[in-house]
Design a protein around this motif. Sequence first.
Motif, short mmCIF file in Angstrom:
data_model
loop_
_atom_site.label_atom_id
_atom_site.label_comp_id
_atom_site.label_asym_id
_atom_site.label_seq_id
_atom_site.Cartn_x
_atom_site.Cartn_y
_atom_site.Cartn_z
N GLU A 167 0.83 -1.20 0.00
CA GLU A 167 0.00 0.00 0.00
C GLU A 167 0.87 1.26 0.00
OE1 GLU A 167 -3.49 2.15 2.73
OE2 GLU A 167 -2.80 0.11 3.20
N GLU A 168 1.93 1.26 0.83
CA GLU A 168 2.83 2.42 0.87
C GLU A 168 3.53 2.60 -0.48
OE1 GLU A 168 4.28 2.61 5.51
OE2 GLU A 168 5.20 1.12 4.19
N GLY A 169 3.95 1.48 -1.08
CA GLY A 169 4.60 1.55 -2.38
C GLY A 169 3.67 2.09 -3.45
N ASP A 170 2.43 1.68 -3.41
CA ASP A 170 1.42 2.15 -4.35
C ASP A 170 1.29 3.66 -4.26
OD1 ASP A 170 -0.76 2.54 -6.00
OD2 ASP A 170 -1.93 0.91 -5.16
N GLU A 171 1.25 4.19 -3.03
CA GLU A 171 1.10 5.63 -2.83
C GLU A 171 2.30 6.40 -3.38
OE1 GLU A 171 0.44 6.17 1.31
OE2 GLU A 171 -1.58 5.30 1.29
N ILE A 172 3.51 5.89 -3.15
CA ILE A 172 4.72 6.57 -3.64
C ILE A 172 4.74 6.57 -5.16
CG2 ILE A 172 7.24 6.36 -3.83
CD1 ILE A 172 7.26 5.43 -0.93
N LEU A 173 4.49 5.44 -5.77
CA LEU A 173 4.56 5.33 -7.22
C LEU A 173 3.44 6.11 -7.90
CD1 LEU A 173 5.50 1.56 -7.41
CD2 LEU A 173 6.98 3.49 -7.99
N ASP A 174 2.32 6.25 -7.22
CA ASP A 174 1.20 6.98 -7.80
C ASP A 174 1.54 8.45 -8.01
OD1 ASP A 174 -1.64 7.19 -8.60
OD2 ASP A 174 -1.81 8.45 -6.82
N GLY A 175 2.49 8.96 -7.20
CA GLY A 175 2.86 10.37 -7.31
C GLY A 175 4.04 10.63 -8.21
N THR A 176 4.60 9.58 -8.86
CA THR A 176 5.81 9.77 -9.65
C THR A 176 5.61 9.47 -11.13
OG1 THR A 176 6.51 7.48 -9.24
CG2 THR A 176 7.26 9.17 -7.68
N GLY A 177 4.42 9.02 -11.51
CA GLY A 177 4.24 8.54 -12.87
C GLY A 177 4.16 9.65 -13.91
N ARG A 178 5.06 9.58 -14.91
CA ARG A 178 5.01 10.49 -16.04
C ARG A 178 5.28 9.68 -17.29
NH1 ARG A 178 8.39 15.90 -15.15
NH2 ARG A 178 7.15 16.43 -16.99
N ARG A 179 4.27 9.60 -18.15
CA ARG A 179 4.40 8.80 -19.37
C ARG A 179 4.00 9.61 -20.59
NH1 ARG A 179 1.09 3.67 -17.27
NH2 ARG A 179 0.15 5.32 -16.02
N GLY A 180 4.60 9.27 -21.71
CA GLY A 180 4.23 9.89 -22.96
C GLY A 180 4.75 11.30 -23.14
N SER A 181 5.73 11.71 -22.34
CA SER A 181 6.23 13.09 -22.44
C SER A 181 6.89 13.35 -23.79
CB SER A 181 7.23 13.38 -21.31
OG SER A 181 8.25 12.40 -21.27
N ALA A 182 7.50 12.33 -24.40
CA ALA A 182 8.18 12.51 -25.68
C ALA A 182 7.18 12.83 -26.80
CB ALA A 182 8.99 11.27 -26.04
N LEU A 183 5.92 12.47 -26.61
CA LEU A 183 4.92 12.70 -27.66
C LEU A 183 4.66 14.19 -27.90
CD1 LEU A 183 2.34 9.92 -26.72
CD2 LEU A 183 4.09 9.86 -28.51
N ARG A 184 5.10 15.02 -26.96
CA ARG A 184 4.88 16.46 -27.10
C ARG A 184 6.03 17.15 -27.85
NH1 ARG A 184 2.74 15.31 -21.97
NH2 ARG A 184 4.66 15.82 -20.87
N LEU A 185 7.02 16.40 -28.25
CA LEU A 185 8.12 16.96 -29.02
C LEU A 185 7.68 17.31 -30.44
CD1 LEU A 185 10.97 14.48 -27.97
CD2 LEU A 185 10.86 16.91 -27.37
N PRO A 186 8.38 18.22 -31.11
CA PRO A 186 8.08 18.47 -32.52
C PRO A 186 8.17 17.19 -33.34
CG PRO A 186 9.55 20.16 -31.66
CD PRO A 186 9.42 19.12 -30.58
N VAL A 187 7.36 17.09 -34.37
CA VAL A 187 7.23 15.85 -35.12
C VAL A 187 8.57 15.34 -35.63
CG1 VAL A 187 6.22 14.81 -37.19
CG2 VAL A 187 4.84 16.34 -35.77
#
Length: 359
Positions: free
Chosen positions: A309-329
């Motif tokens: 449960e503690e691990g779930d809470e920590i990881l829930d606040g660190t997730g960042r996915r798909g950031s590269a999709l915002r780069l110029p084409v």
Amino acid sequence: MRTGIKTLTFVVGTGRSGSTALSQVLRLHPDVLSLNELYSCIDGPPALSRQPLTGPEFWRCLREPMPVFDAMVRSGTPLPEFLYNRHPEWRYSAETTGIPAISMMPLPHLSDDPDALLDALEPEVRSWPERPAPQQWHALFGALASRIGGREAAVERSGYSLHRVGLLHELFPEARFVHLFRDGPDCALSMSRHNGYRMISLLREIIRRSGVESASDLTDDHIKQLPDDLAPLLGPQFDPALVLDREMPVPDFGTLWSDLICEGVEYLAAVPREQVTTLSYERLLDAPRQELARLADFIGVQPFAEWLEEGDEILDGTGRRGSALRLPVRVLAELRDNCVRGERALGVVGADAGAAQGS
């Protein structure tokens, strides 16, 4: 192990893959000794060799400041992973005494008073007899566990660590390895924004230009032949703009990511299959309790419900996915091309690679 710790595991990867958050989760497990960035701070011989070391010699390896880290602090480009330099009330300083290697990241991860922990370790370590360095490391793990807790499993986690797999397996043949990896373009983009990986990329350029195998092979003559925007990076202090303001194309970090992945996969292939597993950053975010339970089973500890449960809470606040999709084409297309080699290599890592990737 003679220390009483039953298993030793290395979490390895390129870095920028959620490994710092994973160390925070592991630290909360009562049976785990979480060794954060230990072998980022203490790298190479004689500490990482089979060479016999006396207690005082081994202590010197732990205590001697790491010049490049102190230089980054003095130059205003400290890594966000550095923990000790954030607290001016603590005893050591990069500007004056130098920060003990083991104090920069490992000890503050374990204790709110790393100076006291360093003081407590010194007489014990210095009293140890001469023995091969791996045996000294096992003794250190036991000494830390006796003070901090976590006598079932020691887990060392360093972000930039795939290149050490071969050496670590040679020195600790019984150790288990967890390969933590992330989507290539997202990971490369994160590297491009990180002081440490910008520095790593520049050091690799210095090594390439100088025609040597590693930074330790550089001589004064090599340094004199480097351009003015690279040579100062090897000094005790440098202009932070040389790292922070330099134009460094994001796709180049895709090449770095692929290089690191391909090298690491080759090393991991030489480790017995039962001693290796994989862990996908994206899968860890999607199913944290399931993946943490699988990790606990692999390193040899119980997946306690409270810990999950503690691990779930920590990881829930660190997730960042798909950031590269915002780069110029065009930038994204080049970045993806540069990550292909690494992605292909990941497809053949371990028997459970597909499960770790959620496929």
